[in-house]
Every structure is written in structure tokens, then in C-alpha cells.
Scaffold this motif. Structure first.
Motif, PDB file in Angstrom:
ATOM      1  N   MET A 137      39.558  63.046  40.897  1.00  0.00           N
ATOM      2  CA  MET A 137      38.620  63.695  40.012  1.00  0.00           C
ATOM      3  C   MET A 137      37.345  62.857  39.909  1.00  0.00           C
ATOM      4  O   MET A 137      37.369  61.661  40.147  1.00  0.00           O
ATOM      5  CB  MET A 137      39.240  63.851  38.623  1.00  0.00           C
ATOM      6  N   ASP A 189      34.994  63.865  34.686  1.00  0.00           N
ATOM      7  CA  ASP A 189      36.019  64.870  34.387  1.00  0.00           C
ATOM      8  C   ASP A 189      37.322  64.260  33.864  1.00  0.00           C
ATOM      9  O   ASP A 189      38.223  64.995  33.459  1.00  0.00           O
ATOM     10  CB  ASP A 189      36.331  65.686  35.647  1.00  0.00           C
ATOM     11  N   ARG A 218      44.846  62.955  28.610  1.00  0.00           N
ATOM     12  CA  ARG A 218      45.246  64.080  29.450  1.00  0.00           C
ATOM     13  C   ARG A 218      46.601  63.791  30.088  1.00  0.00           C
ATOM     14  O   ARG A 218      46.845  62.707  30.613  1.00  0.00           O
ATOM     15  CB  ARG A 218      44.200  64.300  30.549  1.00  0.00           C
ATOM     16  N   SER A 259      49.295  65.140  32.986  1.00  0.00           N
ATOM     17  CA  SER A 259      49.463  65.988  34.162  1.00  0.00           C
ATOM     18  C   SER A 259      50.928  65.993  34.559  1.00  0.00           C
ATOM     19  O   SER A 259      51.508  64.931  34.819  1.00  0.00           O
ATOM     20  CB  SER A 259      48.644  65.451  35.335  1.00  0.00           C
ATOM     21  N   ARG A 272      49.102  66.725  43.692  1.00  0.00           N
ATOM     22  CA  ARG A 272      48.211  66.969  42.544  1.00  0.00           C
ATOM     23  C   ARG A 272      46.754  66.778  42.963  1.00  0.00           C
ATOM     24  O   ARG A 272      45.888  67.579  42.601  1.00  0.00           O
ATOM     25  CB  ARG A 272      48.539  66.018  41.397  1.00  0.00           C
ATOM     26  N   ILE A 273      46.480  65.727  43.708  1.00  0.00           N
ATOM     27  CA  ILE A 273      45.115  65.460  44.179  1.00  0.00           C
ATOM     28  C   ILE A 273      44.610  66.632  45.019  1.00  0.00           C
ATOM     29  O   ILE A 273      43.472  67.079  44.868  1.00  0.00           O
ATOM     30  CB  ILE A 273      45.068  64.134  44.968  1.00  0.00           C
ATOM     31  N   ARG A 330      45.651  69.770  44.844  1.00  0.00           N
ATOM     32  CA  ARG A 330      45.429  70.921  43.952  1.00  0.00           C
ATOM     33  C   ARG A 330      44.088  70.780  43.224  1.00  0.00           C
ATOM     34  O   ARG A 330      43.340  71.757  43.090  1.00  0.00           O
ATOM     35  CB  ARG A 330      46.562  71.055  42.927  1.00  0.00           C
ATOM     36  N   ASN A 331      43.797  69.555  42.761  1.00  0.00           N
ATOM     37  CA  ASN A 331      42.506  69.320  42.088  1.00  0.00           C
ATOM     38  C   ASN A 331      41.347  69.579  43.035  1.00  0.00           C
ATOM     39  O   ASN A 331      40.341  70.191  42.656  1.00  0.00           O
ATOM     40  CB  ASN A 331      42.434  67.898  41.533  1.00  0.00           C
ATOM     41  N   LYS A 332      41.479  69.121  44.261  1.00  0.00           N
ATOM     42  CA  LYS A 332      40.430  69.331  45.268  1.00  0.00           C
ATOM     43  C   LYS A 332      40.216  70.830  45.493  1.00  0.00           C
ATOM     44  O   LYS A 332      39.072  71.304  45.525  1.00  0.00           O
ATOM     45  CB  LYS A 332      40.828  68.640  46.574  1.00  0.00           C
ATOM     46  N   ALA A 382      40.820  73.224  43.438  1.00  0.00           N
ATOM     47  CA  ALA A 382      40.203  73.819  42.244  1.00  0.00           C
ATOM     48  C   ALA A 382      38.690  73.615  42.252  1.00  0.00           C
ATOM     49  O   ALA A 382      37.935  74.526  41.884  1.00  0.00           O
ATOM     50  CB  ALA A 382      40.831  73.226  40.988  1.00  0.00           C
ATOM     51  N   TYR A 383      38.229  72.438  42.650  1.00  0.00           N
ATOM     52  CA  TYR A 383      36.787  72.200  42.757  1.00  0.00           C
ATOM     53  C   TYR A 383      36.174  73.174  43.769  1.00  0.00           C
ATOM     54  O   TYR A 383      35.144  73.789  43.503  1.00  0.00           O
ATOM     55  CB  TYR A 383      36.488  70.762  43.188  1.00  0.00           C
ATOM     56  N   PRO A 414      34.136  68.595  45.835  1.00  0.00           N
ATOM     57  CA  PRO A 414      35.207  67.715  45.344  1.00  0.00           C
ATOM     58  C   PRO A 414      34.829  66.252  45.561  1.00  0.00           C
ATOM     59  O   PRO A 414      34.107  65.925  46.511  1.00  0.00           O
ATOM     60  CB  PRO A 414      36.415  68.105  46.185  1.00  0.00           C
TER      61      PRO A 414
END
Length: 160
Positions: free
Chosen positions: A1, A5, A10, A12, A69-70, A72-74, A76-77, A84
Motif C-alpha cells: 500500500m 493509505d 487496521r 487484515s 493480500r498484496i 489483492r490490494n494491487k 484494487a488500485y 499501485p
């Protein structure tokens, strides 16, 4: 992230993994060939009493789920048409512990909690955040934990 952000507090949820006897023996045969990781018979005479996963295997499963997870975050960006961030390195971790054994058949659920963040004093354009990473078996017992220190790129110059 991106550094901006990241929010302390938080949590996860990373996912779960069931440690089968075959998985435990296969990992141990390659990377941690101690008798209590290689057979239930040998483990009977150990502190564990039955086949137990290597702590390094529990850590490796954490890493696999964390990389997912990384990704998935990428994604999402990208879905938001945002750039990202580059993956930041980790300068290390603290206090890795295995408070209870992971036994054949156990399902471990992993999570990460952001503890803090600050701008890096030595690397311009980067921040540093700290996460508590934990794993719990199907009974809610903590079986794995460590604190990670991770670099994250700063999106905006002068961000705090």
C-alpha cells in the motif's frame, strides 16, 4: 500500500490453511527434518506428543497468504484506475514466536494488524510501518506471531 493509505489499527484477515500430515512431512523433509516433524511415531516421544508442523512452515504459509493480500490490494488500485505502489522491502522483524504447536489436521487463520507508521529518517520518499502478524488455530489458540517492519512508498511529497 501507499504510505498515505496505511492506517494504524487496521486489521487484515489473510485467510486460513489446514496443515495435513502429508504437508507437514513434505515440508519438514526438505527444510526442517527434526523427528517430530517427520512422523507421528517419533513425535509421540516428543514434547508435542504427535506430528507437529515446523514453525518455519507456519511462517511460510503466512508469507504465502500475505503475498496474496498484496496482490489483492494491487488489483484494487488498478480497478480504481490508480497506480499501485511498488512493493517495499522489509528491514526485518521482531519477536517471532510459536506459543502453541500446530498439529496435523489443525486449521490456522492468519491476520495482520497495523500498529504504527512513520516517515523514514534515512530513505527519502518512503515510510515505515509496523504490523503484528498472528495465526490462530481452529480453537482460537494463538499458534504464531511476529512483528514486521515494512517500507511503503510515499505517494505525495511531504506527506505525514
Amino acid at each position: 500500500m501507499w504510505y498515505e493509505d496505511i492506517e494504524p489499527g487496521r486489521v487484515s484477515e489473510l485467510g486460513s490453511y489446514t496443515f495435513t500430515a502429508d504437508d507437514i512431512v513434505g515440508f519438514a523433509s526438505q527444510f526442517d527434518p527434526q523427528p517430530f516433524h517427520l512422523s507421528d511415531e517419533a513425535a509421540r516421544n516428543s514434547l508435542f506428543g504427535r506430528l507437529a508442523a515446523s514453525g518455519w512452515q507456519t511462517a511460510s504459509v503466512f508469507m504465502k497468504l500475505n503475498v496474496e493480500r498484496i496482490e489483492r490490494n494491487k488489483a484494487a488500485y488498478i480497478a480504481r484506475s490508480e497506480t499501485p505502489p511498488a512493493l517495499g522491502p522489509s528491514p526485518g522483524f521482531d519477536n517471532m514466536r510459536w506459543p502453541r504447536p500446530v498439529l496435523a489436521g489443525d486449521t490456522v487463520t492468519y491476520r495482520s494488524t497495523t500498529l504504527s507508521k512513520r516517515l523514514s529518517a534515512t530513505r527519502a520518499g518512503w515510510g515505515l510501518f509496523q504490523e503484528l502478524n498472528e495465526g490462530f488455530n481452529q480453537n482460537g489458540d494463538k499458534v504464531f506471531e511476529f512483528t514486521a517492519n515494512v517500507f511503503a512508498p510515499v505517494r505525495l511529497a511531504g506527506a505525514a
